[in-house]
Every structure is written in C-alpha cells, then in structure tokens.
Design an enzyme around this catalytic site. Sequence first.
Site, PDB file in Angstrom:
ATOM      1  N   ASN A 302       0.825  -1.202   0.000  1.00 22.28           N
ATOM      2  CA  ASN A 302       0.000   0.000   0.000  1.00 22.28           C
ATOM      3  C   ASN A 302       0.861   1.254   0.000  1.00 22.28           C
ATOM      4  OD1 ASN A 302      -2.121  -1.793   0.181  1.00 22.28           O
ATOM      5  ND2 ASN A 302      -2.356  -1.545   2.391  1.00 22.28           N
ATOM      6  N   CYS A 303       0.335   2.293  -0.633  1.00 27.78           N
ATOM      7  CA  CYS A 303       1.008   3.588  -0.682  1.00 27.78           C
ATOM      8  C   CYS A 303       0.329   4.626   0.199  1.00 27.78           C
ATOM      9  CB  CYS A 303       1.037   4.106  -2.125  1.00 27.78           C
ATOM     10  SG  CYS A 303       1.723   2.968  -3.331  1.00 27.78           S
ATOM     11  N   HIS A 321       5.918  -0.344  -2.495  1.00 26.74           N
ATOM     12  CA  HIS A 321       5.456   0.507  -3.588  1.00 26.74           C
ATOM     13  C   HIS A 321       5.440   1.977  -3.214  1.00 26.74           C
ATOM     14  CE1 HIS A 321       3.229  -3.270  -5.269  1.00 26.74           C
ATOM     15  NE2 HIS A 321       4.520  -3.288  -5.497  1.00 26.74           N
TER      16      HIS A 321
END
Length: 539
Positions: A302-303, A321
């Site tokens: 997850n960003c 990421h």
Amino acid sequence: MVPRPRPAPSPPPPARVSRRPEAAARPARGSGAGRGGRRYLLLSYCRGGGRAGVIYCCTECPSAAAAVLYVTINRFQTAPPGASLGRGPPRRGGGAVAHGAAPPEVARGRSRRIAEAAPRRGSRQRKRGASGTMAAGGSLSRSERKAAARAEILRQEEQRDRRRQVSRIWRKPPAERSPEECQALSESEDIVRELERRRKRRERLRRRQEEVCDEPEELKRKVTELAAAVRNAKHLVIYTGAGISTAASIPDYRGPNGIWTLLQKGRSIRATDLSEAEPTLTHMSIACLHKHNLVQHVVSQNCDGLHLRSGLPRAAISELHGNMYIEVCTSCTPNREYVRVFDVTERTALHRHHTGRMCHKCGAQLRDTIVHFGEKGTLRQPLNWEAATEAASKADVILCLGSSLKVLKKYPRLWCMSKPPTRRPKLYIVNLQWTPKDDLAALKLHGRCDDVMRLLMAELGLEIPRYDRARDPIFALAEPLRPGEEGTHSRKPVAPPPGDERPPGDEPPREEEAAEAPARAGGWLGRGCAKGARRRKSH
C-alpha cells in the site's frame, strides 16, 4: 574486262590442343554438353554474400525444373523439383547432380573461369535468367503469391463464418436444436471443443473474482487455528494489501468495485480524499502485535501511509510501492527524506516523479517514492527491500492480509522459493477472493480483514488500541514547508484535532491560490494502469 580470280580461302587455324583432355567436352557459353551426352543451359549469374556463381539446368529433362545446378567456386548444390535454391549452405566438394554426372566445369574445378566470365553478360539476360531460376527452382511468381494470399484470406473468412455459425448453434439449448444443426455440430468437433474450453476458462475467471465469506462458526474455527500459529511462531511476517484499507474508504484494486476492475469495464474511478483516511482496526491490530513481539516485520504493497500513521516503527515496515506522504532527494548521499502531511503525488505520474519542490540542503528537485506498474523500485527507503528480504528468509509463518498476491507472487525472494518445500514458512491467507497461493496455504480464511483481526485479537487476549489523531506520528515526522512553497500543492493536509497547533508552513492553500492553481487529477491512486483504455489514433 576479265575479272580477277579470288584468292583461295586460307585454311582454318589448327585447333588449339588443350593440355586437359576434358576441355574438348566443355560446353559453350550459354549452353554446354555434360557427361553422358546431357546438355546444361546457363540460366543466371549470381553474386552476393562474398560468393559468385552460375546456375545451370539440364535441357534434356522432361520438366524445366527437373534438375538445377548452382555452381560456385568449388561448391555446388542441386535442387530437386519444387525446391528453392539458396536455402542452407551449399555442399562442399563433389557430388552427383540429378540424372548423373555434373558438368565438366564442376567436375574439374573450372567454375572459377565461369564465375569470372559471367559478369560480362547483359543485365537483360541476367533478368531473364533470374526469372528462369525462380521457375526452375520451384519459387512462386508474384501473381502466384498474390493468388495464394487471396486464397488464404478467403479460407480464413470462411473459417470465421463457420465458427460464428457453430457458436450460434452451440449456445442454443440442446432441446431447441434442429437435426441439421446437430449435424453441423457433429461435423465441427474441433470448433465445439474450442468453445467448451473458452466457456470453462470464463467460468473459472468468474469464480476467481467472486467474493466468498465463510460461515461465522467456520470462520471462528479457522481463527482459533490461526491464533495457535501466531502464538507458536518464532518469526512471523505479515504481508498486507489494499484489502486492509477498504474500511478507511480507500478502494482496492481487484475487488468487485476495485480500481482495476472498473477500468477494465471502461468505467471511471471516483475521486477519493485520502486526507480523511485513518488507520483501520487491522492497522492498529498489527501495530499492537508488533508491540507485543508477536510480529517481527510488515511488508506492505500500500502507498496510503496508514501503517506509518498507526504507530508502526519505520524499521519494522517495508513499503514496497512507496508512501504518498514521503518525497526524497536522490542527489543527496544518503538520500534525504521529507515527510509531509499531504499527498506529495499531485504532480507525479508514471515515469514522472518530480513533485515541484526543492531540497532544503542541495536545491535539487524532490521526487516521490511511488513505484507504478511497469517500474522498478530503486529507493532504499521507504521501500526497505533489505529488511523485507531478511525477514522473509527468517520467517517460519507468513500471514497475508487483504492481498490478491498477484503482484507479490512475482517476488520470489519473499517466498523463500530457493528452500526445499518442507523448509519454507507456513502460509496463512485472509482474503475474500481467490489468490494464486491458495494451493500452497496451510489455511485460507474467507473473511474481511477487520472481522478476522477482531476475532484474532480476542483469541490472543489483546486489546486493540484506538487511533488517536492527536498522537499521529506523522505530525512528529513531518518536515514543514519553507516560505513560498505553500502554493506548490492543492491537497488537503492531514489536520490535527481542533485545538492542536498545525505544523508551520503546512497551512492549506488560500482560496485565491487555490483558484489560480490548475485542477489536477488524483495522485498515485489509479495511476499506471491502461488495461481498460484504448488509445485513439490521432488523425
């Protein structure tokens, strides 16, 4: 007047006696007599690839393409009827031509003289010889190639019409098919098998996209088994995906209403204000498990930065990421990080990562940390690949939460694939949909992450801490903007609760600045995927 007598014709010059007895049998230019009384016709002179040679054919054959001889310097090859010349290296040394012996030039190594004399022929004769070579060698002429291509197109069109007809009949219920239609299906078994294979594939893909929930009693039994594995684990690593953030109103990617699912259907994704998102019950449970030394490391795809905001230490998390709150300066050594309280990806996109702000130390442009589809992450932080690889190599239990694993499966270092199967960590998966690692999992739990973690924490006897925005770690880690940088973004920052002081320089842009700033699309969310969009050709 008496005519003068004509002088007697001079006798012909004596024939030149050759030292080689076979010279008298050498054919004349353009045609020749070979051994056994056979005559060979010179068709063409060829030069290319550092070689030179001539092409003969036998004039006494029933067909013009019966026997062709390609002569090079001490090399030749024969082509039977229907074959083409020049494919494959010519054979060295001697050899038998079709119908017997080769011409004397080949038999006695005289092809060099022919090769030197052949270039003096006219271009028109060479063109005629080249066309004759194509016919003699079995190659098709231009009109024949066009006719063959036209026949192939007609055959493919007929096959498509036949497939459409069989498909229309095949989709009918068996009771509604006429005897003629049944006969047509029996005569097209290969097309029917292909249609059956495609139908099974569509059904399999549809089942994989369905969300399945276990019954409450079944889910509780599986959670009890998972709790035992967590207690007995010596090195537990958690892999998280977008499914743990759906409770924070952040859409996932491959769910029924996921980003990639909507884009594949040609729909547009709605704008999401990520500044209002807060760590979910799953985020807080993971932070609590790490605090009690039950979880050693967290690997996240997850960003959204919610793991960081839940209180998980930076060293205990690998955000493969990137993080939408962090921008870095790659010109500084080591890279200098800037944690912000707003989404720094407003101006960035695939292969375009500059955020529009400058480094406070060296003045170089800052870039975001997002790794889009098709890119390779090279930043040391916040990706933290070293810690993720080391944790995976030591892990004896891996818990996957809310991830389809379609991306993580491509990282073999996270699955210890170099180890024997008996020494690999046990895998536990919590997801509503099918994943490519289901067959390798020791236990698969079909349920929502918050529901599973609530039952798990109760089974472990741990209390889930509540998220307190006033104690959000991002405010302590945030680097304030310098004067003049307030207008470099139009994102709504993460605001502290009423009554708390805002970090200096992080005030939202004024109404005048917001009106002047051009409207920009969402940052990292939904970028880098073109599965459902087709580019139109510009005329």
